[in-house]
Structure formats: C-alpha cells, structure tokens
Design a protein around this motif. Structure first.
Motif, PDB file in Angstrom:
ATOM      1  N   ILE A  30       1.969   7.730  10.317  1.00  0.00           N
ATOM      2  CA  ILE A  30       3.344   7.296  10.588  1.00  0.00           C
ATOM      3  C   ILE A  30       3.671   6.026   9.801  1.00  0.00           C
ATOM      4  O   ILE A  30       2.853   5.107   9.709  1.00  0.00           O
ATOM      5  N   SER A  31       4.884   5.989   9.248  1.00  0.00           N
ATOM      6  CA  SER A  31       5.426   4.817   8.551  1.00  0.00           C
ATOM      7  C   SER A  31       6.618   4.292   9.343  1.00  0.00           C
ATOM      8  O   SER A  31       7.297   5.049  10.023  1.00  0.00           O
ATOM      9  N   ILE A  32       6.880   2.988   9.256  1.00  0.00           N
ATOM     10  CA  ILE A  32       8.057   2.454   9.950  1.00  0.00           C
ATOM     11  C   ILE A  32       9.220   2.196   8.998  1.00  0.00           C
ATOM     12  O   ILE A  32      10.246   1.659   9.402  1.00  0.00           O
ATOM     13  N   GLY A  33       9.120   2.610   7.740  1.00  0.00           N
ATOM     14  CA  GLY A  33      10.267   2.441   6.850  1.00  0.00           C
ATOM     15  C   GLY A  33       9.858   2.369   5.400  1.00  0.00           C
ATOM     16  O   GLY A  33       8.670   2.268   5.077  1.00  0.00           O
TER      17      GLY A  33
ATOM     18  N   ALA B 157       3.406  -2.993  11.889  1.00  0.00           N
ATOM     19  CA  ALA B 157       3.962  -1.658  12.145  1.00  0.00           C
ATOM     20  C   ALA B 157       3.514  -1.143  13.515  1.00  0.00           C
ATOM     21  O   ALA B 157       4.304  -0.534  14.249  1.00  0.00           O
TER      22      ALA B 157
ATOM     23  N   TYR C  45       9.378   0.437   2.769  1.00  0.00           N
ATOM     24  CA  TYR C  45       9.018  -0.855   2.199  1.00  0.00           C
ATOM     25  C   TYR C  45       7.542  -0.993   2.476  1.00  0.00           C
ATOM     26  O   TYR C  45       6.982  -0.223   3.266  1.00  0.00           O
ATOM     27  N   VAL C  46       6.905  -1.958   1.843  1.00  0.00           N
ATOM     28  CA  VAL C  46       5.447  -2.050   1.967  1.00  0.00           C
ATOM     29  C   VAL C  46       5.025  -3.327   2.694  1.00  0.00           C
ATOM     30  O   VAL C  46       5.393  -4.425   2.294  1.00  0.00           O
ATOM     31  N   LEU C  47       4.259  -3.163   3.771  1.00  0.00           N
ATOM     32  CA  LEU C  47       3.657  -4.282   4.486  1.00  0.00           C
ATOM     33  C   LEU C  47       2.226  -4.452   3.982  1.00  0.00           C
ATOM     34  O   LEU C  47       1.632  -3.510   3.469  1.00  0.00           O
ATOM     35  N   SER C  48       1.664  -5.636   4.190  1.00  0.00           N
ATOM     36  CA  SER C  48       0.301  -5.873   3.713  1.00  0.00           C
ATOM     37  C   SER C  48      -0.743  -5.217   4.613  1.00  0.00           C
ATOM     38  O   SER C  48      -1.893  -5.060   4.237  1.00  0.00           O
ATOM     39  N   GLY C  49      -0.332  -4.827   5.827  1.00  0.00           N
ATOM     40  CA  GLY C  49      -1.254  -4.141   6.723  1.00  0.00           C
ATOM     41  C   GLY C  49      -0.479  -3.418   7.802  1.00  0.00           C
ATOM     42  O   GLY C  49       0.719  -3.652   7.988  1.00  0.00           O
ATOM     43  N   GLY C  50      -1.140  -2.552   8.529  1.00  0.00           N
ATOM     44  CA  GLY C  50      -0.468  -1.744   9.544  1.00  0.00           C
ATOM     45  C   GLY C  50      -0.188  -2.481  10.852  1.00  0.00           C
ATOM     46  O   GLY C  50       0.504  -1.941  11.717  1.00  0.00           O
TER      47      GLY C  50
ATOM     48  N   LEU D 236      -1.134   3.952  11.036  1.00  0.00           N
ATOM     49  CA  LEU D 236       0.073   3.326  10.509  1.00  0.00           C
ATOM     50  C   LEU D 236      -0.108   3.122   9.013  1.00  0.00           C
ATOM     51  O   LEU D 236      -1.018   2.400   8.589  1.00  0.00           O
ATOM     52  N   THR D 237       0.737   3.774   8.232  1.00  0.00           N
ATOM     53  CA  THR D 237       0.616   3.711   6.776  1.00  0.00           C
ATOM     54  C   THR D 237       1.962   4.020   6.129  1.00  0.00           C
ATOM     55  O   THR D 237       2.707   4.862   6.633  1.00  0.00           O
ATOM     56  N   PRO D 238       2.276   3.331   5.019  1.00  0.00           N
ATOM     57  CA  PRO D 238       3.572   3.563   4.381  1.00  0.00           C
ATOM     58  C   PRO D 238       3.725   4.986   3.842  1.00  0.00           C
ATOM     59  O   PRO D 238       4.828   5.401   3.513  1.00  0.00           O
TER      60      PRO D 238
HETATM   61 CL1  6GU Z   1       2.960   1.769   8.958  1.00  0.00          CL
HETATM   62  N1  6GU Z   1       2.048   0.161   7.085  1.00  0.00           N
HETATM   63  C1  6GU Z   1       2.202  -0.578   5.983  1.00  0.00           C
HETATM   64  N2  6GU Z   1       1.155  -1.237   5.504  1.00  0.00           N
HETATM   65  N3  6GU Z   1       3.345  -0.697   5.337  1.00  0.00           N
HETATM   66  C2  6GU Z   1       4.374  -0.046   5.848  1.00  0.00           C
HETATM   67  C3  6GU Z   1       4.299   0.749   6.989  1.00  0.00           C
HETATM   68  C4  6GU Z   1       3.093   0.833   7.591  1.00  0.00           C
HETATM   69  N4  6GU Z   1       5.495   1.277   7.213  1.00  0.00           N
HETATM   70  C5  6GU Z   1       6.278   0.836   6.266  1.00  0.00           C
HETATM   71  N5  6GU Z   1       5.616   0.043   5.426  1.00  0.00           N
END
Ligand code: 6GU
Length: 236
Positions: free
Chosen positions: A130-133, A143, A135-140, A86-88
């Motif tokens: 894979i990314s879920i969108g 996600a 924008y940036v989350l601090s960790g996977g 899981l990564t942006p």
């Molecule tokens: Cl999968 N990880 C992180 N850190 N940020 C995200 C994401 C995943 N998908 C969207 N933003």
C-alpha cells in the motif's frame, strides 16, 4: 482483544509519535486500540545484525532482507489480520480499504525503506503493498502512522457524535464544503448568507453544491466517479 496494530520497523522509537496525541492518542490511552512497535533488527541473525543488503543486479540503495522480514512476520502475526507493506509502489490507500481494515481485528504493518524489500518475502507471505500517495517518503513509518490514524478514528467509540463518519462528504465521494465560525464578519469578509438563514434544507443544498464545485475543480478523477455513481443511483 482490542483492535491491534503491530508495526515492524527499523525505527520503533518513532512510535507512537503523532498517534500518541489528540483523538488517536486518547483512544490509545483508553485501550480502544493497541499499538505494538516491533524492532526488525531483533530478527537479524548474523553477527552484524544486518537487516538489509545491496541489490542483486546493482544500483543505488539497500534492500531489506527476506529472511529478517519473514522471521518477524512468523513471530508477530495476528490472527486474521492483514499483513501490509507500506511502499510507494503499492496500491493507493483508499477510504474504502481503511474502513475494511478498521472493521477487522487489526493490522500487521511492515515499514519499508524506499529502495524496498526483497520481492520473495512479499510473494511468499502474500503481503499487500500500500502507498499513501504519489510522492516519495524516506521510509514507510510516516505512511504507517497515516494509515493507522485513518483506521483508528473509525473504531467504535473513538469519534464523538459531533463528527459523523457517514455524513463526511468524502465517504459520499466528494471533497468537503467550506466551513465558517464566528465572527460573522472578519476583515470585511462575511459568512455566506444562507448559513445564518436557519433554513436547513437550503443549507444542505448549498453545502452539496459547494462540495460538488470544489470536487469538480480540484479532483476530476473523484468527480468522474461521483458522476458515474449518480447516474446509476440518482438519489445518492
Ligand atoms: Cl507507503 N512509503 C514511502 N517510503 N513513500 C511513500 C509511501 C510509502 N507512500 C507514498 N510515498
């Protein structure tokens, strides 16, 4: 064996979190799926149990070590299950991919920290990013929870007959039409007449029109894809 999610993370205590509640939580308690959070730190080998290090080439943040991720995946693979990071910077998650994952034996998920994972283990293990969108989350981890929630609700026996997956407007490429429940008049706002008409054909047509309007207004990308599909298969 039930559908199994192994989640490799630096924060195993975050799980099940929201996945322990509601539909996914009830399914988990019934044994319709299994969740195994795995502490990546367990696979660290040096004295300090380090799981990350400074990036070659310099720059902010830390990079997760290839050897740690590799050892964890070596020990914790599931037969025939995709291994996903899981990564942006990954490919966007789609309902199509969710359905494919739900139809398989399960998933092995690696929760990356934002700065990322050493590229060599991604390549060596053929990991799917894979990314879920956008924008940036601090960790996977959040996600991973999103991906799992989307998969679990598609597993056999998890969703009640009330909610038919096939009839979901999204699986037809449209956003949902508006919903209403009682009272029929609330704060001077009436429910659209057609919905209390009892005419099911007219109701279906109204819902289709509304789903199309909302999709056109909010998601020109989905609307274009839907139109292209309608062109090829006019009965859809
Ligand atoms: Cl999968 N990880 C992180 N850190 N940020 C995200 C994401 C995943 N998908 C969207 N933003």
């Amino acid at each position: 064996m039930s559908w199994t999610a192994r989640v490799l993370t630096l924060f195993p205590e975050m799980f099940p979190g929201p996945l322990g509640h509601s539909l996914a939580g009830r399914a988990l308690k019934r044994g319709d799926w299994a969740l195994e959070p795995i502490d990546l730190r367990y696979f660290a080998t040096d004295r300090h149990r380090s799981v990350d290090d400074a990036p070659f080439g310099g720059g902010a943040g830390m990079v997760m070590r290839a050897d740690v991720i590799d050892a964890a995946l070596e020990a914790k693979s599931l037969p025939d299950a995709p291994q996903i990071v899981l990564t942006p910077r990954g490919r966007p998650l789609t309902q199509r991919r969710v359905a494919e994952l739900a139809a398989g034996p399960g998933v092995v998920l690696v929760c990356g920290r934002y700065e990322g994972i050493d590229q060599r283990v991604i390549e060596a293990r053929g990991l799917e990013e894979i990314s879920i969108g956008d924008y940036v989350l601090s960790g996977g981890e959040p996600a991973a929870m999103v991906l799992l929630d989307a998969c679990v609700r598609l597993l056999p026996g998890v969703m009640g007959a009330a909610e038919s997956v096939l009839e979901e407007s999204f699986s037809q490429g449209l956003l949902e039409y508006p919903h209403y429940t009682r009272p029929a008049l609330w704060k001077g706002r009436a429910v659209p007449e057609v919905l209390i008409s009892g005419n099911h054909a007219e109701i279906a047509a109204w819902r289709r029109r509304e789903a199309e309007r909302i999709t056109r207004e909010r998601r020109p990308d989905l609307w274009a894809a839907y139109r292209a599909l309608a062109e090829a298969a006019p009965t859809a």
